[in-house]
Design a protein around this motif. Sequence first.
Motif, short mmCIF file in Angstrom:
data_model
loop_
_atom_site.label_atom_id
_atom_site.label_comp_id
_atom_site.label_asym_id
_atom_site.label_seq_id
_atom_site.Cartn_x
_atom_site.Cartn_y
_atom_site.Cartn_z
N SER A 66 0.37 26.17 49.13
CA SER A 66 1.39 25.48 49.65
C SER A 66 0.89 23.95 49.71
O SER A 66 1.69 23.18 49.36
CB SER A 66 2.10 25.93 50.76
N THR A 67 -0.29 23.86 50.27
CA THR A 67 -0.99 22.57 50.43
C THR A 67 -0.94 21.78 49.16
O THR A 67 -0.70 20.57 49.24
CB THR A 67 -2.41 22.69 51.06
N PHE A 68 -1.61 22.55 48.22
CA PHE A 68 -1.81 22.01 46.81
C PHE A 68 -0.48 21.65 46.29
O PHE A 68 -0.25 20.78 45.38
CB PHE A 68 -2.61 22.96 45.83
N ASP A 69 0.57 22.40 46.45
CA ASP A 69 2.09 22.44 46.12
C ASP A 69 2.65 21.04 46.48
O ASP A 69 3.59 20.71 45.91
CB ASP A 69 2.77 23.85 46.42
N LEU A 70 2.33 20.59 47.66
CA LEU A 70 2.96 19.48 48.14
C LEU A 70 2.72 18.44 47.04
O LEU A 70 3.54 17.48 46.82
CB LEU A 70 2.37 19.19 49.42
N TYR A 71 1.60 18.22 46.55
CA TYR A 71 1.25 17.46 45.46
C TYR A 71 1.89 17.36 44.29
O TYR A 71 2.81 16.75 43.56
CB TYR A 71 -0.02 17.39 45.16
N GLN A 72 2.33 18.61 43.86
CA GLN A 72 3.18 19.13 42.50
C GLN A 72 4.49 18.81 42.79
O GLN A 72 5.29 18.71 41.74
CB GLN A 72 2.57 20.43 42.03
N LEU A 73 5.12 19.00 43.89
CA LEU A 73 6.47 18.89 44.18
C LEU A 73 6.91 17.48 43.86
O LEU A 73 8.02 17.14 43.33
CB LEU A 73 6.97 19.21 45.82
N GLU A 74 5.94 16.38 43.92
CA GLU A 74 6.44 15.38 43.35
C GLU A 74 6.78 14.91 42.13
O GLU A 74 7.38 14.13 41.56
CB GLU A 74 5.18 14.22 43.90
N SER A 75 6.07 15.81 41.22
CA SER A 75 6.56 16.12 39.77
C SER A 75 7.86 16.72 39.29
O SER A 75 8.02 16.82 38.42
CB SER A 75 5.23 16.78 39.11
N VAL A 76 8.54 17.48 40.47
CA VAL A 76 9.51 18.07 40.13
C VAL A 76 10.93 17.36 40.51
O VAL A 76 11.17 17.18 41.63
CB VAL A 76 9.52 19.44 41.00
N SER A 87 6.61 24.50 43.83
CA SER A 87 7.11 23.62 42.55
C SER A 87 7.23 24.25 41.47
O SER A 87 8.03 24.10 40.55
CB SER A 87 6.05 22.53 43.01
N LEU A 88 6.06 25.22 40.80
CA LEU A 88 6.17 25.76 39.59
C LEU A 88 7.34 26.70 39.43
O LEU A 88 7.91 26.80 38.23
CB LEU A 88 5.00 26.95 39.69
N TYR A 89 7.82 27.41 40.51
CA TYR A 89 8.93 28.34 40.16
C TYR A 89 10.31 27.25 40.30
O TYR A 89 11.29 27.75 39.85
CB TYR A 89 9.09 29.21 41.26
N ILE A 90 10.21 26.49 41.39
CA ILE A 90 11.60 25.39 41.18
C ILE A 90 11.71 25.00 39.98
O ILE A 90 12.55 24.58 39.31
CB ILE A 90 11.19 24.33 42.27
N ASN A 91 10.57 24.26 39.21
CA ASN A 91 10.55 23.79 37.75
C ASN A 91 10.93 24.66 36.77
O ASN A 91 12.03 24.33 36.15
CB ASN A 91 9.10 23.38 37.44
N LEU A 92 10.53 26.07 36.96
CA LEU A 92 11.04 26.83 35.88
C LEU A 92 12.60 27.22 36.05
O LEU A 92 13.32 27.28 35.19
CB LEU A 92 10.44 28.34 36.16
N CYS A 93 13.11 27.40 37.38
CA CYS A 93 14.51 27.79 37.58
C CYS A 93 15.47 26.61 37.36
O CYS A 93 16.56 26.63 36.61
CB CYS A 93 14.75 28.23 38.96
#
Length: 410
Positions: free
Chosen positions: A67-77, A127-133
Motif C-alpha cells: 500500500s505504501t508503494f501504491d500511494l505513488y502509483q495512485l497518482e497515475s490513475v 491502484s492496479l485494480y482501480i486502473n483495471l476496473c
Amino acid sequence: MRAAWVLLPALAALSAYYVYLPLPGAVSDPWKLMLLDATFRAAQQMGHLIHYLRFSHHLIVLNYLISTFDLYQLESVSSEDIKVTDAVFDGVEVRVFEPPARGDESLKRGVVYIHGGGWALASARTSLYINLCRIMADSLNAVVVSIEYRLIPKACFPEQYHDALRATKHFLQPDVLAEYSVDPSRIAISGDSAGGNLAAAVCQQLSKEEDLTVRPKLQALIYPVLQAFDFNTPSYQQNRNMPVLPRHVMINYWLYYFNGNHDLAHALLINNHTALDVGQALSFRGRLNWTSLLPPSFKKDYKPVVQTTGTAEIIQKMPALLDVRAVPLLADNETLQLQPKTYVLTCENDVLRDDGAMYAKRLENAGVDVTLDHFHNCFHGCMIFTLWPTDFSAAFQTRSSYIKWLDENL
C-alpha cells in the motif's frame, strides 16, 4: 578510499546475484520481471523478519509495504469520466465503477470483479485494480463491482468465499441492478488468481440456487488457482521457481487460507495428502487426472507424482483441501454442466497454468462453451501490471484479449 573500491563492486555483485534468475527465453520483459520479483522477495523477507520479532504478522507487513508503494502509483490513475463510489453489499465492502450515461440511454452491462493476491494481499482500492476496473467500465460500458473481501490472516476459508458470494448475490437482485441501470441478462463474474478461485466457486454455487431470478451470463477467470490436490502437475514442476509465484509460495498461501500448520508444507509438496491410501481423496482422483486433461504441449515429458502411502491426517486436519468451495476444479460433472459460457486465461510461465487448462477441459467435456486463451510469453499476475514502473508488455497483451472477449460475448 581503497576499501570503497573493493566494497562497491562486491555490493554490485551481491545485488546482481540477488536479482538475477534464469528465465525461459520467451518471457516478456525478463529483466523488469527479475527486478519486480527481487523487490517482492525483499518485501517478503522484511515481513518475515518483523513477524519473527513478533511485531506483526508478515502478511500484514507485506500488505502495508504494497500500500505504501501504491500511494505513488495512485497518482497515475485518473478517475475522469468514471464515477467511483464505495458501498456495502450485504455487509461486504465493494467499490463500484460506473461509466457516464451515453446518448442511447440503454441499460449497461455488469461485471462482478474479485481481485487476486493469495486471499491475503492487495485490495479493490489498490491502484492496479482501480486502473483495471476503470478501463473495463469504460471499454465495456459496464458497471463494475469490485469486491473488497476480508483477507488472511484476519479471516480464513470460508470467509472470503462467503464475502464474495454475499456481495455477488446482492448485486444480482433485480432492484439493485435497476438502481445501477444494469441489464440483468448481461452480467459476468470475473477474477484473477485467488479472485479467479472465488469467482469460479461463486459461479458454481449460484448455478445450484433454484430461487435466483438473475444469473450470470459469463464467467471469466484469469490464471485462476483451482486445486490443492496435486502440486506436481507439469506446470507446478516446470515453473516451480518462477517469479512471481514459485511453488512453495503457492503452497504457503493454501496453508494460510486453510489456517493450517506450515509444518505440513513438505507433505503437500510431495502429494502425501492425496496418496493412494488416503481414502478421502480417492473419489476425487479421476476429476484431476492431468494425463488426460492436458494437451501434449503442456504435458511434455513430465510424470505424475502419486504416492502409494501418505498422510491421511492432513485431510482430517484440513478438510477444506477437498471442499469444492475452495477447490472448484474438483466439482462434480453435474455442477460443471450448469456453468455459464466461460473464458479462462492461462500463462505458460505460471505454476497455475494447468489448473486453468484442466478446468477449461472439464467444462468443455461437460458441454459448456469455453475459450482457453493461452499466452506463451506471460507470467502469473501479469495482467494487472500496467502502471509505471511495473508496466509490462504482457499486461497490455493479456488485458486487451480479456476485454475483447468480454466485449464480444457479454
